[in-house]
Each structure stands twice: as C-alpha cells, then as structure tokens.
Design a protein around this motif. Structure first.
Motif, PDB file in Angstrom:
ATOM      1  N   THR A  15      63.385  34.432  16.877  1.00  0.00           N
ATOM      2  CA  THR A  15      63.737  35.426  16.054  1.00  0.00           C
ATOM      3  C   THR A  15      64.130  36.783  16.872  1.00  0.00           C
ATOM      4  O   THR A  15      65.186  37.235  16.407  1.00  0.00           O
ATOM      5  N   LEU A  18      67.572  35.922  18.467  1.00  0.00           N
ATOM      6  CA  LEU A  18      68.603  36.161  17.482  1.00  0.00           C
ATOM      7  C   LEU A  18      69.055  37.359  17.038  1.00  0.00           C
ATOM      8  O   LEU A  18      70.136  37.654  16.913  1.00  0.00           O
ATOM      9  N   LEU A  19      67.782  38.038  16.939  1.00  0.00           N
ATOM     10  CA  LEU A  19      68.200  39.699  16.481  1.00  0.00           C
ATOM     11  C   LEU A  19      68.925  40.454  17.356  1.00  0.00           C
ATOM     12  O   LEU A  19      70.084  40.938  17.277  1.00  0.00           O
ATOM     13  N   CYS A  23      72.778  41.795  16.572  1.00  0.00           N
ATOM     14  CA  CYS A  23      73.211  43.334  16.824  1.00  0.00           C
ATOM     15  C   CYS A  23      74.047  43.401  17.806  1.00  0.00           C
ATOM     16  O   CYS A  23      75.321  44.191  17.534  1.00  0.00           O
ATOM     17  N   LEU A  26      77.603  42.419  16.273  1.00  0.00           N
ATOM     18  CA  LEU A  26      78.033  43.667  15.085  1.00  0.00           C
ATOM     19  C   LEU A  26      78.651  44.748  15.720  1.00  0.00           C
ATOM     20  O   LEU A  26      79.614  45.263  15.533  1.00  0.00           O
ATOM     21  N   MET A  27      77.769  45.161  16.804  1.00  0.00           N
ATOM     22  CA  MET A  27      78.570  46.100  17.755  1.00  0.00           C
ATOM     23  C   MET A  27      79.783  46.156  18.334  1.00  0.00           C
ATOM     24  O   MET A  27      80.592  46.832  18.341  1.00  0.00           O
ATOM     25  N   ALA A  30      82.933  46.298  16.130  1.00  0.00           N
ATOM     26  CA  ALA A  30      83.191  47.461  15.245  1.00  0.00           C
ATOM     27  C   ALA A  30      84.418  48.120  15.986  1.00  0.00           C
ATOM     28  O   ALA A  30      84.711  48.205  17.159  1.00  0.00           O
ATOM     29  N   TYR A 264      68.765  58.246  17.578  1.00  0.00           N
ATOM     30  CA  TYR A 264      69.260  57.344  16.688  1.00  0.00           C
ATOM     31  C   TYR A 264      70.500  57.943  15.973  1.00  0.00           C
ATOM     32  O   TYR A 264      71.625  57.400  15.678  1.00  0.00           O
ATOM     33  N   ALA A 268      74.507  57.332  16.231  1.00  0.00           N
ATOM     34  CA  ALA A 268      75.317  56.629  15.100  1.00  0.00           C
ATOM     35  C   ALA A 268      76.436  57.541  14.931  1.00  0.00           C
ATOM     36  O   ALA A 268      77.398  57.089  14.581  1.00  0.00           O
ATOM     37  N   ARG A 271      78.714  57.173  17.940  1.00  0.00           N
ATOM     38  CA  ARG A 271      79.166  55.740  18.003  1.00  0.00           C
ATOM     39  C   ARG A 271      78.658  55.332  19.505  1.00  0.00           C
ATOM     40  O   ARG A 271      79.599  54.509  20.158  1.00  0.00           O
ATOM     41  N   LEU A 276      72.229  52.923  20.069  1.00  0.00           N
ATOM     42  CA  LEU A 276      72.112  52.283  18.767  1.00  0.00           C
ATOM     43  C   LEU A 276      71.396  50.930  18.849  1.00  0.00           C
ATOM     44  O   LEU A 276      70.451  50.655  18.351  1.00  0.00           O
ATOM     45  N   THR A 280      67.516  49.883  18.007  1.00  0.00           N
ATOM     46  CA  THR A 280      67.577  48.900  16.870  1.00  0.00           C
ATOM     47  C   THR A 280      66.816  47.618  17.247  1.00  0.00           C
ATOM     48  O   THR A 280      65.757  47.461  16.674  1.00  0.00           O
ATOM     49  N   TYR A 283      62.999  48.490  17.472  1.00  0.00           N
ATOM     50  CA  TYR A 283      62.382  48.698  16.339  1.00  0.00           C
ATOM     51  C   TYR A 283      62.278  47.192  15.767  1.00  0.00           C
ATOM     52  O   TYR A 283      61.049  47.068  14.976  1.00  0.00           O
ATOM     53  N   GLY A 284      63.195  46.146  15.924  1.00  0.00           N
ATOM     54  CA  GLY A 284      63.273  45.045  15.418  1.00  0.00           C
ATOM     55  C   GLY A 284      62.019  44.122  16.087  1.00  0.00           C
ATOM     56  O   GLY A 284      61.267  43.926  15.409  1.00  0.00           O
TER      57      GLY A 284
ATOM     58  N   ALA B 152      63.212  40.922   9.522  1.00  0.00           N
ATOM     59  CA  ALA B 152      62.345  41.547  10.737  1.00  0.00           C
ATOM     60  C   ALA B 152      63.195  42.849  11.187  1.00  0.00           C
ATOM     61  O   ALA B 152      62.531  43.679  11.675  1.00  0.00           O
ATOM     62  N   VAL B 165      79.326  50.885  11.647  1.00  0.00           N
ATOM     63  CA  VAL B 165      80.263  49.891  12.341  1.00  0.00           C
ATOM     64  C   VAL B 165      81.506  49.727  11.587  1.00  0.00           C
ATOM     65  O   VAL B 165      82.628  49.642  11.980  1.00  0.00           O
TER      66      VAL B 165
END
Lengths: 307, 309
Positions: A15, A18-19, A23, A26-27, A30, A264, A268, A271, A276, A280, A283-284, B152, B165
C-alpha cells in the motif's frame, strides 16, 4: 495476535509503495514545474538546474532513485525552492510542532467527547442529555477554520487573554487556541458516537443481567458497559487522526505555529513538488500505520473478533 | 330467517367487504417518519429559504459581486457597514465590493459544490461498489484493494494535490471532490451488494434467465437506494466543509468567484479592523447550512434505516 499483527504490517507495505509511486507520477505529469517563471530561463541554465536535481534522468531512474532514497536512507531529496534546505530539514523542523498540538487536541477531544457522551447516555432524556446533544451538534458544525476566527475574536481581540498566534517553544498560552480549534468539531462527533453506542449497550441483555444481579450502577457502567461502548469510538479514531492531520494545515496557517502545514501550503502555492510529495507521503504512511494500530486496538477490544 | 337479524347483516357486510386495506410501501413509511421529525422538517424549511434567497436575492442587489464601490473603498470601516440606503445590505468587503452579492454568489457556489460533489461520488461509488460486490472473487479484491490504497491518503491533501497539479477551476474542484468522495460510498455499496447477491430473489431472477446487468440494475440497485441516499445526504455537508476548508487556505476557487470558506477567511483576516460584518454574514450562512444539512441527513437516516438509535 502477533501473527495477525505481522500479517497486517506486511499487507501495509505494498500500500505504502503504491502510494509513493502514484504521488510521484501525479507530480511528474503536472504542467509547469518549480523552475517555470514569467521570465524564461536560458536553456543552458535550465539544463544545469535539472541536472542538479536529477530531472534529466529517464523517468524510471528518477522513480527508482526516489524510492531507494526514501526506503534506505529515509531521505526525501532536496527542496526545489529553498536551495540550502532539503525536504528532511523542513519535516524535521515542522513535524514536532504539529505533533505536539495535534496529540494534545487528540487527547482533549477524546477525553471530553467520551465523558460528554457517557454523561448524556447515563442521564438519558434529562437536561444533561439535551445539553450534551446540543453541544455535540453545535461543535460538529464548527470545524477548525470556523473555530479559529471565533476564538481569536473572543480571547485575543475582546478579552485580550491569549496571544493571537505564534509558537514560542510551545508555552501553554500559545497552545490553548490551536488545540481547542482543532479539537472542537470531532469532539462533537465523538460525543455523539459515544452517546448512541452507550444507549445501545445499556439496553442490551448482559447489562440487564448485571443489574438483575444487584450490581451497583457504578460497577455496571464502568466494569461492563464501558468497553463495548468504546468499540465504535475506537474505530472512529482512524478518521480522527486524518482530521487532525488536515486540520493542522489550517492551524499552522492561521495561528502561525510554524508546523508542517505552513510548509505544505507554501509548497503547494509555489509548486515545490519535492516538499509537497514528501509531506503527502509522510502523512499517507502515518495514516496507514494509524489505521493499522486502530485495527489492532479494535481486535484487542472486541472479544468477538478472532484472527 | 337466520340472515335477517341486524347483527348478521353487519357480519355479512364485513365478510363481503373486499376493499383492500391500503398497504404502505417502504418509501411511504419513510416519508411519514421523516415528516414527523420536527428538527428535520424545520431544517428543510430553513434550507429551502436559503436556496430561495440565492435565487431571488440577486434581483434585489444594488451592486454586482465584482463592482467596487469607490466611494466607500477608502473608509470601509466608517462607511462600508451594512445599510439599506447605500444598497450594501450586508456591507462591503475589504476592497469595497458588495458583500450581499458576494454572499449570494458564495452560498450558491457552496451549495452547488455540495450537490455536484456528492452526486459525482454517488454515481461513481455506486457503480464501482455494485460491480465489485456483484462480480466478486479476485476482481472484487483487486478493486477494493485499490480503494483501500486511495483511502490511505488524507482526502483533503489529495484534493489540494489535484488542484495544484491540474490548475484551479470550478470543473477541477468538482472532479477533485468527487474523486475522493466516492471511495467510502463504494465500500458501503459493495458491502450491501455482498449481502444482497445471495438472497433468494436474486437467485430466482437468475434462474429465470435475467441477464447479469439487468439483475444489478433492476434488482440490486433499488434495494441499495436507502443506504445510498442516507450516505449521500451526509456527504453533502462534508463536501461543503472540505471545499470551504480548501478555499479558506486560498487553494480553492479563484476570483471573482468566491465561496463561503473564502469569505470567512477574508472576514477573519480583517476582523481586527472592526469590520465584523465581513465575518459574521458568511459565517452565519455557513453554520446554518451545515447544521440544517446535518439534521436532514440524520432525519433521512432515521426514516430510511429504522433502527432505534
């Protein structure tokens, strides 16, 4: 129990991996990086900067390096915005502060919420009950970003008792308002959950048996009713932890406590993907671990659960 | 001879009386329970008033939400307070814009965010949950594992990430809110589907040769509706809360559009200058909306899920 804990811990590892990967991608896709500014940099300079941060490497190599550094060295890499600090520094500076007032408000909300809920259930349909229910509903409608301004208005501007912000090494005057602002809304939720759970337990057969045996009310409630009452509360502690995490973002901004939330939102807005991403992921991972702990606590609390 | 007495006539009438006793469906039952709930009905009334206000209110506005009243701008504290003569019924904000128009605009935004966000979550979550639960097996465990992983990550942080993003816009906000809202919904729906799919009526449908899709659509979905509606009604205030939180931090909708969270943030920033109305108007609208929605959600739960709580 031990085998169960280990199994759950092992299941948490994919988990978390993968998290991190999700992330990261995703970044990466962007539009607009931290180095795009209104005045475009000369291409040579940009190339140099990208080489410095490893952004010129192929994507899989970047991901591998990132993962490797996190897992082996617990290193989240350098910040894109602050040249002399890396993400670890920023986390090390902010996290203890967030942790301090976060755990205090966690304790405060749980203690007050549970006591309110129990008092309301024991004195069902009396003024204590109505008062507790009203307070619970009102508290739920007052999330941290509403409580913050109200508290400052009352205690700083009108009464002048407390400083309106800052940290100052965590002296109690600086802690009161962040803790209350953060705690109020889920204190209300905890009180309502405890109340309805206690009412259900008090109506169950084994409590009737305990009463019929002639046990004093005190023993019935503390010895027999309390533990099953707290089961739904325990399973709510995972979401509460997430509330505290996100709420701390507000507290850090509004009360200037200097915790991780400030970094944080700052990253954000500018950028700064490295920070970030790092926060994240932190925290995850914490959320995954806390969920794991609440599951274990639940298993310990509930005699019906077999692993 | 026997059938001539009055008593016997009554009896005969009773026996031959074939008017059917009007049965009450689950939904009629639920409606009756909901109507009897005073707090919920009062909340529906107040919320309807607020919605009406956002529709009719703009026709009475003397200023638009973007217009700056230059006369007042220099001395907001002295001249910008709420008054009927100047046309600023709720006063002006720090830049001299009319707060009445801005509050209406913000309330509309917040309500829309709640509704559309919850609707997105509802549709996506229900489809996903039914599919996972009904197909079952390995597909189910992979699908739910994916949900677990997404759950999560703290939801608000995910929304902030997505907004950073992909850029800040209305559309993106709805997408982001929906993207995190459907997870819990999917879990609930899946759980319900699992308990439903082994029941006799599903088996009967399958024995009659009904296609799998029709079973999901015609037989499972209607039976889920109660739970789904209850959860969606609790999701609406949560969506509004989350959006306001993000807007408060300045990461939500950008100007000239505004939302209640943004207005509260602005009011909270200027309250030390003595312009308290800038905080109080958006704040009272906000708290009223949230509390009424809590009551409506609770009322719906008591009506559709009648367990004594």
């Amino acid at each position: 129990m031990l085998a169960y804990s280990l199994r759950r811990l092992l299941a948490a590892i994919p988990t978390i991996l993968l998290l991190i990967i999700a992330c990261f991608f995703l970044m990466h896709f962007a539009p607009g990086g931290p180095f795009t500014s209104e005045r475009p940099l000369p291409p040579q300079v940009l190339a140099n900067i990208e080489a410095r941060y490893g952004l010129d490497q192929p994507l899989w190599k970047q991901l591998w390096d990132y993962l490797y550094n996190i897992v082996v060295h617990f290193d989240f890499g350098p910040s894109f915005k602050f040249k002399d600090r890396d993400v670890n520094d920023i986390i090390a500076q902010g996290f203890p502060i967030s942790l301090t007032y976060g755990s205090l408000s966690f304790l405060f909300a749980t203690a007050v919420g549970v006591s309110l809920g129990i008092a309301a259930a024991i004195r069902h349909n009396t003024w204590i009950d109505y008062f507790a229910v009203g307070l619970g509903i009102a508290a739920q409608a007052l999330p941290n970003f509403i409580m913050g301004p109200i508290l400052i208005l009352t205690f700083t501007l009108w009464l002048g008792w407390l400083p309106g912000g800052g940290w100052n090494g965590g002296q109690w005057q600086y802690l009161v308002m962040p803790v209350i602002a953060l705690a109020t809304s889920y204190m209300g939720s905890i009180a309502r959950i405890t109340r309805s759970s206690m009412l259900e337990v008090l109506n169950s057969n084994f409590i009737r048996t305990a009463r019929a045996k002639g046990l004093p009310t005190r023993t019935v409630i503390w010895r027999h009713a309390l533990k099953p009452t707290l089961l739904p509360v325990v399973s709510y502690l995972g979401p509460v932890f997430v509330y505290v995490l996100t709420g701390s973002v507000f507290v850090d901004i509004y009360f200037s406590t200097g915790g991780l939330g400030q970094a944080y939102v700052g990253s954000a807005l500018s950028r700064d993907y490295a920070v970030l991403l790092g926060v994240t992921i932190l925290y995850g991972v914490l959320t995954v671990l806390v969920n794991l702990l609440t599951d274990l606590a639940y298993a310990w609390f509930d005699p019906k659960i077999r692993y | 001879m026997l059938g001539k007495s009055q008593k016997a006539a009554h009896l005969a009438e009773d026996i031959t009386d074939f008017t059917v006793i009007q049965g009450r469906s689950l939904w009629q039952d639920a409606r009756m329970r909901f109507v009897r709930n005073k707090a919920a009905m009062a909340s529906v009334f107040i919320l309807a008033l607020i919605v009406l206000f956002t529709i009719i209110g703009p026709y009475f506005a003397a200023w638009s939400n973007e217009e700056i009243d230059w006369n007042v701008m220099g001395d907001v504290r002295g001249m910008g307070m709420p008054s009927v003569e100047s046309g600023h019924y709720f006063g002006v904000d720090d830049l001299g814009r009319d707060l009445y128009s801005r509050v209406i605009q913000a309330t509309t935004t917040s309500l829309l965010v709640g509704l559309i966000g919850a609707a997105t979550a509802l549709i996506v979550g229900t489809c996903y949950g039914i599919a996972a639960g009904y197909i079952g097996g390995r597909t189910d465990s992979v699908m739910m594992r994916f949900v677990d992983i997404l759950l999560a990550i703290p939801a608000t942080l995910v929304i902030i990430l997505l907004l950073v993003v992909a850029g800040r816009s209305f559309f993106m906000l709805f997408i982001a809110l929906g993207a995190v809202g459907w997870l819990t919904m999917a879990r609930i729906v899946r759980g319900q589907t699992l308990t439903l799919k082994n029941r006799e009526f599903i088996e009967a449908a399958r024995a009659a040769g009904v296609s799998e899709f029709t079973i999901m659509y015609r037989h499972i979905l209607p039976n889920l509706l109660g739970v789904v509606i209850v959860y969606a009604s609790l999701l609406v205030p949560e969506m509004i809360l989350t959006e306001s939180f993000i807007s408060f931090l300045g990461l939500g909708i950008s100007e000239p559009y505004t939302s209640l969270g943004r207005l509260i943030a602005e009011g909270a920033g200027t309250m030390s200058y003595g312009t308290l109305w800038q905080l109080m108007f958006p704040l009272s609208f906000y708290v009223t909306i949230i509390i009424t929605m809590f009551f409506i959600g609770d009322g719906l739960r008591d009506a559709l899920d009648p367990k004594d709580r």
